[in-house]
Design an enzyme around this catalytic site. Structure first.
Site, mmCIF file in Angstrom:
data_model
loop_
_atom_site.group_PDB
_atom_site.id
_atom_site.type_symbol
_atom_site.label_atom_id
_atom_site.label_comp_id
_atom_site.label_asym_id
_atom_site.label_seq_id
_atom_site.Cartn_x
_atom_site.Cartn_y
_atom_site.Cartn_z
ATOM 1 N N ASP A 52 0.831 -1.199 0.000
ATOM 2 C CA ASP A 52 0.000 0.000 0.000
ATOM 3 C C ASP A 52 0.868 1.253 0.000
ATOM 4 O OD1 ASP A 52 0.901 -0.136 2.609
ATOM 5 O OD2 ASP A 52 -1.083 -0.283 3.518
ATOM 6 N N SER A 53 2.205 1.057 0.046
ATOM 7 C CA SER A 53 3.146 2.159 -0.149
ATOM 8 C C SER A 53 3.022 2.743 -1.556
ATOM 9 C CB SER A 53 4.581 1.688 0.084
ATOM 10 O OG SER A 53 4.839 0.462 -0.565
ATOM 11 N N ASP A 91 -0.894 -6.130 -0.113
ATOM 12 C CA ASP A 91 -1.445 -5.501 1.088
ATOM 13 C C ASP A 91 -2.958 -5.334 0.969
ATOM 14 O OD1 ASP A 91 0.627 -5.063 2.897
ATOM 15 O OD2 ASP A 91 1.279 -3.225 1.910
ATOM 16 N N LYS A 121 -1.418 -9.488 2.838
ATOM 17 C CA LYS A 121 -0.762 -9.040 4.071
ATOM 18 C C LYS A 121 -1.676 -8.101 4.831
ATOM 19 C CE LYS A 121 2.905 -6.154 4.090
ATOM 20 N NZ LYS A 121 2.462 -5.026 4.966
ATOM 21 N N GLU A 123 -1.990 -5.673 8.575
ATOM 22 C CA GLU A 123 -1.294 -5.061 9.699
ATOM 23 C C GLU A 123 -2.072 -5.287 10.988
ATOM 24 O OE1 GLU A 123 0.571 -1.273 7.169
ATOM 25 O OE2 GLU A 123 -0.575 -0.909 8.997
ATOM 26 N N GLU A 190 8.451 -4.230 11.353
ATOM 27 C CA GLU A 190 8.889 -2.920 10.867
ATOM 28 C C GLU A 190 9.331 -2.010 11.995
ATOM 29 O OE1 GLU A 190 7.488 0.798 7.996
ATOM 30 O OE2 GLU A 190 6.250 -1.009 8.119
#
Length: 272
Positions: A52-53, A91, A121, A123, A190
């Protein structure tokens, strides 16, 4: 530990667990489009993250929050068409899984069906337990993500190192063990202290992938635009730039502009 390196024609979630068992470090990079993914895959990167970066490096947003599920599927589809070897992980974007496990499953299914990706993925730890369980129950591989979780930036208020205090470190360890127990095949850690990464990595049978987590993770991930020096404003301690493409590309484009203005391009050999 053994340092024997096995050649993988196709990397799978089982390959990553095998790499950890054999003491082979895992390489992971982001990609968001066909051309870049083609290059990254040909270089034999083990895992490609459609992160999502993309919200930051592709769309210019300040955070990862604005990117939508449809946009993530678009980027993932572009990457998948280029990849022959790497495992492609996508993501789940902010808002597509946090509040409702059923919505989380729908989001994950859309990514898998519409892009052809290999895994998703998410978070978070205990707070997304039910979403992780629901996705895994559908047969979709899940990579976890602990430590600094950029989708929660407004909760943290800063991108500083996480889990430096004992309480947060203990919670991270609990979450890591929980995610492994639920069935996640890997964890991204991270921006946490290196010694905590070491403790977590040694406590799990599944591999850890570090970004700002130090050398003890079972693998490493960077944003490819940062590694290549296409970005130049972002300079965290953990980033190693292998090129300075921002400057090199700028020079090349400036030379092109000059050649067009001076009528040097195209020359006689560059026309029909």
């Amino acid at each position: 530990m053994s340092t024997a390196k096995k050649e993988y024609k196709r990397v799978t979630v089982k390959s990553l667990v095998e790499m950890k068992k054999n003491g082979e470090k895992i390489s992971m990079l982001t990609s968001y489009d066909y051309s870049m993914a083609k290059i990254v895959d040909a270089a034999k990167v083990d895992v490609i993250l459609v992160g999502d970066s993309a919200s930051n490096v592709m769309a210019g947003h300040e955070t990862t929050l604005p990117i939508t599920l449809d946009q993530m599927i678009y980027h993932a589809s572009s990457v998948i068409r280029a990849v022959e070897r790497a495992l492609v992980v996508v993501d789940l974007p902010f808002g597509s899984y946090q509040s409702d496990p059923k919505e989380a499953l729908r989001s994950a299914i859309r990514i898998m069906k519409e892009s052809g990706a290999h895994a998703v993925k998410l978070e978070g730890g205990a707070e997304i337990k039910e979403s992780v369980k629901r996705i895994l129950a559908a047969g979709i591989p899940v990579m976890g993500h602990l430590g600094l979780t950029p989708q929660s930036i407004y909760k943290f208020g800063t991108y500083t190192v996480r889990a430096k205090e004992d309480e947060e470190a203990e919670q991270l360890m609990e979450d890591a063990l929980l995610l492994e127990k639920l069935g996640c095949f890997s964890l991204v850690l991270e921006k946490i202290p290196a010694e905590l990464t070491k403790t977590v990595s040694e406590s799990l049978t599944i591999p850890t992938i570090g970004i700002g987590g130090g050398k003890y993770a079972d693998g490493q991930v960077l944003v490819v635009h940062d590694l290549l020096g296409m970005t130049h404003e972002f300079n965290p301690r953990f980033l190693r730039r292998y090129m300075n493409l921002y400057e090199e590309m700028g020079n090349a484009i400036s030379n092109y502009v000059s050649d067009v203005k001076s009528q040097d391009f195209p020359n006689d050999e560059e026309q029909y």
